[in-house]
Design a protein around this motif. Structure first.
Motif, mmCIF file in Angstrom:
data_model
loop_
_atom_site.group_PDB
_atom_site.id
_atom_site.type_symbol
_atom_site.label_atom_id
_atom_site.label_comp_id
_atom_site.label_asym_id
_atom_site.label_seq_id
_atom_site.Cartn_x
_atom_site.Cartn_y
_atom_site.Cartn_z
ATOM 1 N N LYS A 14 0.822 -1.214 0.000
ATOM 2 C CA LYS A 14 0.000 0.000 0.000
ATOM 3 C C LYS A 14 0.858 1.266 0.000
ATOM 4 O O LYS A 14 0.517 2.250 -0.648
ATOM 5 N N THR A 15 1.968 1.206 0.745
ATOM 6 C CA THR A 15 2.785 2.418 0.898
ATOM 7 C C THR A 15 3.707 2.650 -0.287
ATOM 8 O O THR A 15 3.779 3.769 -0.812
ATOM 9 N N GLY A 38 -1.840 3.425 9.297
ATOM 10 C CA GLY A 38 -1.869 2.056 9.795
ATOM 11 C C GLY A 38 -0.795 1.196 9.148
ATOM 12 O O GLY A 38 -0.147 0.379 9.813
ATOM 13 N N ALA A 39 -0.611 1.397 7.829
ATOM 14 C CA ALA A 39 0.418 0.618 7.123
ATOM 15 C C ALA A 39 1.813 0.963 7.632
ATOM 16 O O ALA A 39 2.660 0.071 7.809
ATOM 17 N N LEU A 40 2.066 2.232 7.884
ATOM 18 C CA LEU A 40 3.387 2.639 8.386
ATOM 19 C C LEU A 40 3.651 2.074 9.782
ATOM 20 O O LEU A 40 4.761 1.637 10.093
ATOM 21 N N ILE A 41 2.626 2.080 10.651
ATOM 22 C CA ILE A 41 2.778 1.507 11.998
ATOM 23 C C ILE A 41 3.100 0.016 11.896
ATOM 24 O O ILE A 41 3.989 -0.500 12.591
ATOM 25 N N MET A 91 6.427 -2.085 13.122
ATOM 26 C CA MET A 91 6.323 -3.222 14.044
ATOM 27 C C MET A 91 6.960 -4.475 13.453
ATOM 28 O O MET A 91 7.673 -5.231 14.142
ATOM 29 N N ILE A 92 6.706 -4.733 12.168
ATOM 30 C CA ILE A 92 7.237 -5.944 11.538
ATOM 31 C C ILE A 92 8.758 -5.903 11.482
ATOM 32 O O ILE A 92 9.455 -6.884 11.798
ATOM 33 N N LEU A 93 9.311 -4.753 11.059
ATOM 34 C CA LEU A 93 10.770 -4.635 10.962
ATOM 35 C C LEU A 93 11.431 -4.634 12.341
ATOM 36 O O LEU A 93 12.589 -5.018 12.483
#
Length: 623
Positions: A147-148, A522-525, A529-531
């Motif tokens: 998305k980003t 939301g995608a950036l958060i 978190m994933i990284l």
């Protein structure tokens, strides 16, 4: 001195006049039984407004034949030349069920276009998730990065290209130039790109990079690994924003009047949810085709060909409806005058957001919805893949999900008016965050504490994973239906009591800053978190905590905005009451029959005023 009456709107006579033309007084009997005039070509007025030489000649016996053409008076000709409707003109237009047939010719094709567009969008939306989430070497972790870093740049690039094309192409050519590549791509994907995906995807190269960089980079590398699926994902996303928002609504606003829009646009919203129900059933049907196929046959490839064939046919039907309206329907003319829209830079928008508490609260609502729905949705899709790893099973579930969303939204739209009338704006604005809070807590609780709850869930025939999938689906269904029926109307209503300057600048600021921030926040958060924690599963507790903070901030902003909104509405009502109380009707007395006023002050305020600079007395004037 005589003047021929050529007024526009003051007097307009019908093309087949009855006996009520301006005659000298001939008595009650003559006026009651006057026959139709033979002909008239206008009439002259003397300076005092009394007909001097009537040019109509009465026929004492009988009536004119119906096919006899009469002259139109100059007053009516002037009105017709000015584009104003003539007296009695509306009754001549054919109607059905009280609606003009011309309106039906516009609304029915528009309704069919909207149905086909939304039907396609549901199929594409469900299919894009299946492709990128269930593909080999991918997972739901790909969605935030997609998305980003892919969807957003391509959307910006498309809008720049669209703006340039709009300057050089006609409206019809622009419509076909935009929609036909979509139709061609989806057809080519089902019959060419997907069958060749095993040969054109760089699987080996992606595996080498994954071994070097580690599993936390699974999402970004999956974009390169399954690039054709990602391209399908982006095109499906653009179909929703471009074909629905730009092409359809732009065309609808171009060909409909304001009265038609008020009457029929709400029906389009209900029709959209009907399309959602039918397309969900279509996805379910094609996803279950694999059950009847022989061994060794790629059931998902067969399902994909069937669904993309329907998408192409629906796309051609959209083009046919568009062509028919432009060819056979008289369209309303629009003023060529362009209104300048206020443009605000990002920094100006931020400054305005900070300066106004009302706009800040409204912005919080928009950003909080975008972030919270993304936080739950991506986590839910990761659990959905774990429960339904097969593309056909995943797609079949998404078909049921779309149907349930359509039914829930349709029902909520019917109930929304009752909620607004009985409970008011504040309750309606708090329903969406409350639904997200309750279902979000249940969803994350099942993920985090599924082990202790497993014995209880087993009694209902469910595992913790399946329960999380169902609760997450309920969260998405109810939150989306609440958004369409309550959140969006609340957001638009909040602008109404503002003054014009704040209303225009506030909407511009929210469009520039808050909409993109809500969609990508939301995608950036999730990417962070994933990284940071290595995977989406390891990030789940922290995502749940972030969701709680955002939803509570949302509820606080809704409460604050309700207080301000109610105060502004009360001020507005008070001002209206004061305006009504301040209105005074002037009383003008008349002398008996000669039409002269007893005092000239009603028309000339300087008469009788001792402060008047004129020393000469003025006599009353005859009207």
């Amino acid at each position: 001195m005589e003047a021929v009456l050529q007024t526009r709107g003051l007097l307009s006579l019908p093309p087949n006049p009855k006996g009520r033309v301006l005659y000298p007084s001939q008595g009650l009997k003559q006026r009651l039984f006057a026959t139709k005039p033979k002909t008239f070509s206008g009439f002259s007025l003397s300076s005092n407004g009394v007909p001097k030489f009537p040019t109509s000649v009465s026929k004492p016996n009988g009536f004119f034949p119906k096919d006899r053409n009469l002259h139109i008076c100059r007053a009516e000709a002037a009105a017709a030349a000015d584009g104003q409707p003539l007296f009695g003109e509306e009754t001549d237009k054919p109607k059905f069920l009280g609606i003009e047939l011309t309106t039906f010719k516009k609304i029915i094709p528009l309704g069919l276009m909207f149905f086909c567009i939304l039907f396609n969008y549901t199929i594409l939306r469900d299919t894009k998730d299946v492709l990128v989430v269930t593909a080999k070497g991918s997972s739901a972790e790909i969605i935030p990065f997609l998305k980003t870093w892919v969807n957003l740049p391509m959307a910006i690039g498309f809008m720049l290209l669209y703006t340039k094309l709009a300057n050089v192409l006609s409206k019809q050519a622009l419509f076909y130039t935009v929609i036909l590549p979509f139709i061609a791509f989806f057809g080519a994907f089902g019959f060419v790109l997907y069958p060749l995906s095993n040969y054109i995807h760089p699987e080996a190269f992606a595996d080498k990079l994954l071994n070097v960089l580690g599993p936390r980079f699974l999402g970004p590398l999956a974009i390169m690994r399954i690039w054709t699926f990602c391209l399908f994902y982006v095109m499906a996303e653009l179909w929703g924003s471009v074909v629905v928002s730009v092409l359809f609504w732009g065309f609808a606003n171009q060909i409909t009047t304001v009265d038609e829009a008020k009457r029929f646009y709400p029906l389009f919203g209900l029709g959209a949810n009907v399309a959602l129900i039918f397309s969900g059933r279509t996805v379910k049907y094609f996803s279950n085709l694999r059950k009847n196929l022989g061994p060794g046959v790629d059931g998902w490839a067969v399902s994909l060909k069937g669904m993309m064939s329907i998408v192409v046919l629906m796309g051609l039907a959209i083009c046919l409806c568009y062509w028919w309206v432009n060819t056979f329907v008289p369209l309303p003319t629009r003023s060529t005058k362009k209104k300048e829209k206020p443009k605000m830079s990002t920094m100006e928008s931020l400054k305005f957001l900070v300066s106004s508490r009302y706009i800040r609260d409204l912005a919080t609502l928009v950003v909080a919805y975008g972030i919270s729905i993304n936080l739950v949705e991506v986590t839910w899709k990761s659990k959905l893949k774990a429960q339904f790893p097969s593309p056909n099973e995943y797609s079949a579930f998404m078909g049921d999900f779309s149907t349930a969303t359509g039914i829930a939204t349709f029902t909520m739209m019917l109930l929304s008016q009752l909620i607004f009338d009985k409970y008011g704006w504040g309750v309606a604005a708090k329903i969406t965050p409350t639904v997200l809070l309750l279902t979000g807590v249940g969803f994350f609780s099942l993920i985090l504490f599924g082990g202790p709850l497993a014995p209880t869930l087993t009694q209902f025939g469910m595992t913790p994973l399946l329960a999380a999938v169902y609760v997450g689906a309920m969260q998405n269904i109810f939150s989306k239906s609440a958004k369409y029926s309550l959140f969006d109307p609340c957001k638009e209503m909040a602008y109404i009591p503002l003054d014009e300057d704040t209303k225009v600048k506030g909407k511009a600021a929210i469009d520039v800053v808050c909409n993109p921030l809500g969609k990508s926040g939301g995608a950036l958060i999730q990417q962070f978190m994933i990284l940071t924690f290595g995977s989406l599963a390891n990030s789940t507790p922290y995502l749940g905590g972030v969701l709680l903070v955002i939803v509570f901030a949302w509820l606080g902003a809704a409460k604050s905005l309700d207080t301000q909104f109610t105060a502004l509405r009360q001020e507005e009502e008070l001002e209206k009451e004061m305006e009504r109380a301040a209105v005074k009707i002037p009383v003008v007395s008349q002398e008996g029959g000669n039409g002269s006023l007893s005092s000239g002050t009603a028309l000339n305020p300087t008469i009788g005023d001792p402060s008047s600079s004129s020393s000469e007395p003025s006599a009353p004037r005859n009207v």
